[in-house]
Design a protein around this motif. Structure first.
Motif, PDB file in Angstrom:
ATOM      1  N   ALA A 208       0.420   6.735  -6.854  1.00  0.00           N
ATOM      2  CA  ALA A 208      -1.036   6.524  -6.932  1.00  0.00           C
ATOM      3  C   ALA A 208      -1.659   6.742  -5.551  1.00  0.00           C
ATOM      4  CB  ALA A 208      -1.321   5.112  -7.420  1.00  0.00           C
ATOM      5  N   PRO A 209      -2.930   7.148  -5.517  1.00  0.00           N
ATOM      6  CA  PRO A 209      -3.578   7.335  -4.210  1.00  0.00           C
ATOM      7  C   PRO A 209      -3.665   6.016  -3.458  1.00  0.00           C
ATOM      8  CG  PRO A 209      -5.183   7.444  -5.999  1.00  0.00           C
ATOM      9  CD  PRO A 209      -3.834   7.395  -6.638  1.00  0.00           C
ATOM     10  N   MET A 210      -3.333   6.076  -2.154  1.00  0.00           N
ATOM     11  CA  MET A 210      -3.377   4.853  -1.349  1.00  0.00           C
ATOM     12  C   MET A 210      -3.956   5.121   0.029  1.00  0.00           C
ATOM     13  SD  MET A 210       0.179   2.845  -2.052  1.00  0.00           S
ATOM     14  CE  MET A 210       1.212   4.229  -2.506  1.00  0.00           C
ATOM     15  N   CYS A 211      -5.166   4.610   0.266  1.00  0.00           N
ATOM     16  CA  CYS A 211      -5.784   4.696   1.584  1.00  0.00           C
ATOM     17  C   CYS A 211      -4.850   4.062   2.609  1.00  0.00           C
ATOM     18  CB  CYS A 211      -7.091   3.903   1.621  1.00  0.00           C
ATOM     19  SG  CYS A 211      -8.428   4.698   0.766  1.00  0.00           S
TER      20      CYS A 211
ATOM     21  N   ALA B  45      -7.772   8.487  -1.168  1.00  0.00           N
ATOM     22  CA  ALA B  45      -9.205   8.762  -1.278  1.00  0.00           C
ATOM     23  C   ALA B  45      -9.668   9.447   0.003  1.00  0.00           C
ATOM     24  CB  ALA B  45      -9.961   7.451  -1.484  1.00  0.00           C
TER      25      ALA B  45
ATOM     26  N   GLN C 277      -7.309  13.086  -3.817  1.00  0.00           N
ATOM     27  CA  GLN C 277      -8.386  12.340  -4.471  1.00  0.00           C
ATOM     28  C   GLN C 277      -9.647  12.481  -3.623  1.00  0.00           C
ATOM     29  OE1 GLN C 277      -8.608   7.963  -4.489  1.00  0.00           O
ATOM     30  NE2 GLN C 277      -8.653   8.052  -6.712  1.00  0.00           N
TER      31      GLN C 277
ATOM     32  N   HIS D 280     -12.642  10.670  -7.531  1.00  0.00           N
ATOM     33  CA  HIS D 280     -12.574   9.200  -7.580  1.00  0.00           C
ATOM     34  C   HIS D 280     -13.812   8.677  -8.304  1.00  0.00           C
ATOM     35  CE1 HIS D 280     -11.340   5.254  -6.762  1.00  0.00           C
ATOM     36  NE2 HIS D 280     -11.098   5.315  -5.469  1.00  0.00           N
TER      37      HIS D 280
ATOM     38  N   HIS E  41     -13.293   1.966  -9.073  1.00  0.00           N
ATOM     39  CA  HIS E  41     -13.124   0.987  -7.991  1.00  0.00           C
ATOM     40  C   HIS E  41     -14.429   0.703  -7.239  1.00  0.00           C
ATOM     41  CE1 HIS E  41      -8.540   2.050  -7.938  1.00  0.00           C
ATOM     42  NE2 HIS E  41      -8.948   1.459  -9.062  1.00  0.00           N
TER      43      HIS E  41
ATOM     44  N   ARG F 279     -10.303   9.691 -11.850  1.00  0.00           N
ATOM     45  CA  ARG F 279      -9.875   8.295 -11.997  1.00  0.00           C
ATOM     46  C   ARG F 279     -11.091   7.523 -12.487  1.00  0.00           C
ATOM     47  NH1 ARG F 279      -6.078   4.505  -8.168  1.00  0.00           N
ATOM     48  NH2 ARG F 279      -4.527   4.398  -9.801  1.00  0.00           N
TER      49      ARG F 279
ATOM     50  N   MET G  44       0.424  -2.652 -11.619  1.00  0.00           N
ATOM     51  CA  MET G  44       1.534  -3.608 -11.692  1.00  0.00           C
ATOM     52  C   MET G  44       2.665  -3.121 -12.600  1.00  0.00           C
ATOM     53  SD  MET G  44      -0.559  -7.175 -11.280  1.00  0.00           S
ATOM     54  CE  MET G  44       0.850  -8.160 -10.812  1.00  0.00           C
TER      55      MET G  44
ATOM     56  N   ALA H 107       1.494   2.276  -7.152  1.00  0.00           N
ATOM     57  CA  ALA H 107       1.093   2.265  -5.745  1.00  0.00           C
ATOM     58  C   ALA H 107       2.041   1.365  -4.960  1.00  0.00           C
ATOM     59  CB  ALA H 107      -0.354   1.799  -5.615  1.00  0.00           C
ATOM     60  N   ARG H 108       1.897   0.051  -5.127  1.00  0.00           N
ATOM     61  CA  ARG H 108       2.658  -0.868  -4.286  1.00  0.00           C
ATOM     62  C   ARG H 108       4.156  -0.745  -4.483  1.00  0.00           C
ATOM     63  NH1 ARG H 108      -1.143  -5.747  -5.985  1.00  0.00           N
ATOM     64  NH2 ARG H 108      -1.142  -4.423  -7.844  1.00  0.00           N
TER      65      ARG H 108
HETATM   66  C1  LIG Z   1      -2.721   0.167   0.176  1.00  0.00           C
HETATM   67  C2  LIG Z   1      -3.495   0.587  -1.034  1.00  0.00           C
HETATM   68  C3  LIG Z   1      -4.449   1.583  -0.923  1.00  0.00           C
HETATM   69  C4  LIG Z   1      -5.151   2.024  -2.063  1.00  0.00           C
HETATM   70  N1  LIG Z   1      -6.009   3.086  -1.951  1.00  0.00           N
HETATM   71  C5  LIG Z   1      -6.524   3.653  -3.069  1.00  0.00           C
HETATM   72  C6  LIG Z   1      -7.199   4.898  -3.016  1.00  0.00           C
HETATM   73  O1  LIG Z   1      -7.290   5.557  -1.979  1.00  0.00           O
HETATM   74  N2  LIG Z   1      -7.725   5.366  -4.184  1.00  0.00           N
HETATM   75  C7  LIG Z   1      -7.589   4.711  -5.380  1.00  0.00           C
HETATM   76  O2  LIG Z   1      -8.082   5.189  -6.403  1.00  0.00           O
HETATM   77  N3  LIG Z   1      -6.910   3.548  -5.441  1.00  0.00           N
HETATM   78  C8  LIG Z   1      -6.351   3.038  -4.338  1.00  0.00           C
HETATM   79  N4  LIG Z   1      -5.580   1.908  -4.432  1.00  0.00           N
HETATM   80  C9  LIG Z   1      -5.289   1.350  -5.757  1.00  0.00           C
HETATM   81  C10 LIG Z   1      -3.970   1.916  -6.277  1.00  0.00           C
HETATM   82  O3  LIG Z   1      -4.003   3.320  -6.411  1.00  0.00           O
HETATM   83  C11 LIG Z   1      -3.566   1.289  -7.617  1.00  0.00           C
HETATM   84  O4  LIG Z   1      -4.513   1.636  -8.589  1.00  0.00           O
HETATM   85  C12 LIG Z   1      -3.471  -0.231  -7.542  1.00  0.00           C
HETATM   86  O5  LIG Z   1      -2.808  -0.643  -6.361  1.00  0.00           O
HETATM   87  C13 LIG Z   1      -2.716  -0.807  -8.740  1.00  0.00           C
HETATM   88  O6  LIG Z   1      -1.425  -0.247  -8.815  1.00  0.00           O
HETATM   89  P1  LIG Z   1      -0.086  -1.019  -8.327  1.00  0.00           P
HETATM   90  O7  LIG Z   1      -0.058  -2.323  -9.049  1.00  0.00           O
HETATM   91  O8  LIG Z   1       1.034  -0.095  -8.731  1.00  0.00           O
HETATM   92  O9  LIG Z   1      -0.176  -1.197  -6.844  1.00  0.00           O
HETATM   93  C14 LIG Z   1      -4.897   1.437  -3.310  1.00  0.00           C
HETATM   94  C15 LIG Z   1      -3.965   0.387  -3.393  1.00  0.00           C
HETATM   95  C16 LIG Z   1      -3.241  -0.005  -2.293  1.00  0.00           C
HETATM   96  C17 LIG Z   1      -2.198  -1.069  -2.453  1.00  0.00           C
END
Ligand SMILES: Cc1cc2nc3c(=O)[nH]c(=O)nc-3n(C[C@H](O)[C@H](O)[C@H](O)COP(=O)(O)O)c2cc1C
Length: 354
Positions: free
Chosen positions: A20-23, A55, A100, A177, A180, A230, A301, A323-324
């Motif tokens: 998943a995308p993660m800033c 993002a 993204q 995007h 959120h 998304r 999750m 993501a996590r």
């Molecule tokens: C460190 C971090 C950065 C994130 N950045 C973005 C992002 O750039 N774009 C986005 O759509 N969601 C972002 N998210 C949300 C995740 O993509 C994901 O939807 C959310 O963490 C739930 O998934 P998980 O339970 O597998 O972590 C971010 C989450 C984390 C933990």
């Protein structure tokens, strides 16, 4: 199963597992740093079918923080190009890389999560934020400037030029995007959009801006270039977007050639009551999937390989994003392959791991 291939537009993706995308909040003036290099390279050999890059802001005022990645000038573009080439160079399983594209709207100009996540203070070099209506995300945050029609047109153009650059850089897929609580979501939601013109009011009007952005990008990309969004499955608020509105939005996206949606939720209000727990958003994807032929991705999750696999087997969704789980274990796919008795290619340097 999660290891079976899938097609998104013209793109063949080797499995249904998505980072998943993660800033990372680690860029300088929109430019990726060494942190991104190590981050994306280790995800490059994760063997996930699709790795989503964080993002990425289509204009400077669309960044969430001072340290968000951008795609709005040559330096940003070159750093994205370098990092994607490096990540691809160590990807033995031909993982695909998506970007993204984002605009934070009224949630821009904030501190990084580890600095407090509040609006930037006067001495932190804040900038003016924009939104469909001048309603702050929460009381203590900046009051955004209501977008004029000229702002709407400007942002549209920024998304188009960002998309063209993303293709030039070598990304395999583009994701807009739309959730959120960021700009496109702000337009869609009756909570943040109180406009009286054709961009506000009923759902048809609130959908107009995100749909126009999507169409204008679609029109300028190569035919069938993989393009998705998304989206928000629900805002978890009585007066917000619910599952029915989300479904109607998805149907409109499908009509204009969207290839996939990733169904997330929330983020447009400070403290919605979200029943978080394992797989807490899967039912939202399932509901959407019943109404569309597009590829539907779920997220939230998901950590257990057998349960993740069951999401696909039960046809709740077509792809599973995490993501996590990838932060705590970038080798999640390798471990899942063992559990599910599937063969994947591991870099020979690491083949002797236990
Ligand atoms: C460190 C971090 C950065 C994130 N950045 C973005 C992002 O750039 N774009 C986005 O759509 N969601 C972002 N998210 C949300 C995740 O993509 C994901 O939807 C959310 O963490 C739930 O998934 P998980 O339970 O597998 O972590 C971010 C989450 C984390 C933990």
């Amino acid at each position: 199963m999660i290891f079976s291939p899938i097609k998104i537009g013209s793109l063949d993706v080797s499995n249904r597992i998505v980072v998943a995308p993660m800033c990372q909040y680690s860029a300088n003036n929109g430019v990726m740093t060494d942190w991104h290099t190590q981050h994306l390279m280790q995800l490059g050999y994760s063997a996930a079918g699709l790795v989503m890059v964080e993002a990425t802001a289509v204009e400077e005022v669309g960044r969430i923080t001072h340290n968000c990645v951008g795609i709005y000038n040559e330096k940003c573009i070159q750093s994205l190009k370098k990092n994607i080439q490096l990540a691809k160079s160590v990807a033995p399983n031909q993982s695909c890389f998506g970007i993204q594209l984002a605009h934070a709207g009224r949630k821009a100009s904030t501190q990084r999560p580890w600095e407090g996540r509040s609006s930037l203070t006067k001495d932190e070099n804040p900038w003016k934020t924009i939104c469909p209506s001048p309603i702050p995300f929460q009381e203590t945050w900046h009051v955004p400037q209501e977008m004029k029609l000229s702002d709407i047109e400007r942002v549209k153009k920024k998304f188009i030029s960002a998309s063209l650059k993303a293709v030039e850089i070598g990304f395999d897929l583009i994701e807009i995007h739309g959730t959120h609580g960021y700009l496109l979501h702000q337009f869609l939601s009756p909570i943040s959009n109180k406009r009286k013109d054709k961009y506000g009011g009923n759902l048809e009007n609130r959908m107009r801006f995100p749909l126009e952005i999507f169409s204008s990008i679609k029109d300028c990309l190569p035919k069938d270039f993989p393009l998705g969004m998304r989206i928000t499955g629900t805002e978890w608020e009585n007066n917000g977007i619910d599952e029915n509105e989300a479904t109607m939005f998805v149907k409109e996206l499908e009509k204009i050639g969207c290839h996939y949606v990733c169904v997330s939720s929330g983020g447009n209000t400070p403290s919605p009551k979200i029943p978080t727990g394992p797989h807490y958003q899967v039912h939202l994807a399932n509901k959407i999937k019943k109404h569309t032929k597009m590829v539907v991705r779920t997220v939230g999750m998901i950590t257990d390989p057998i349960k993740a696999n069951n999401i696909i087997i039960n046809q709740d969704a077509d792809m599973v994003a995490m993501a996590r789980a990838f932060l705590s274990n970038p080798r999640w796919v390798w471990d899942a392959a063992k559990v599910l008795n599937h063969n994947i290619e591991v870099p020979p340097q690491y083949a002797r791991r236990i």
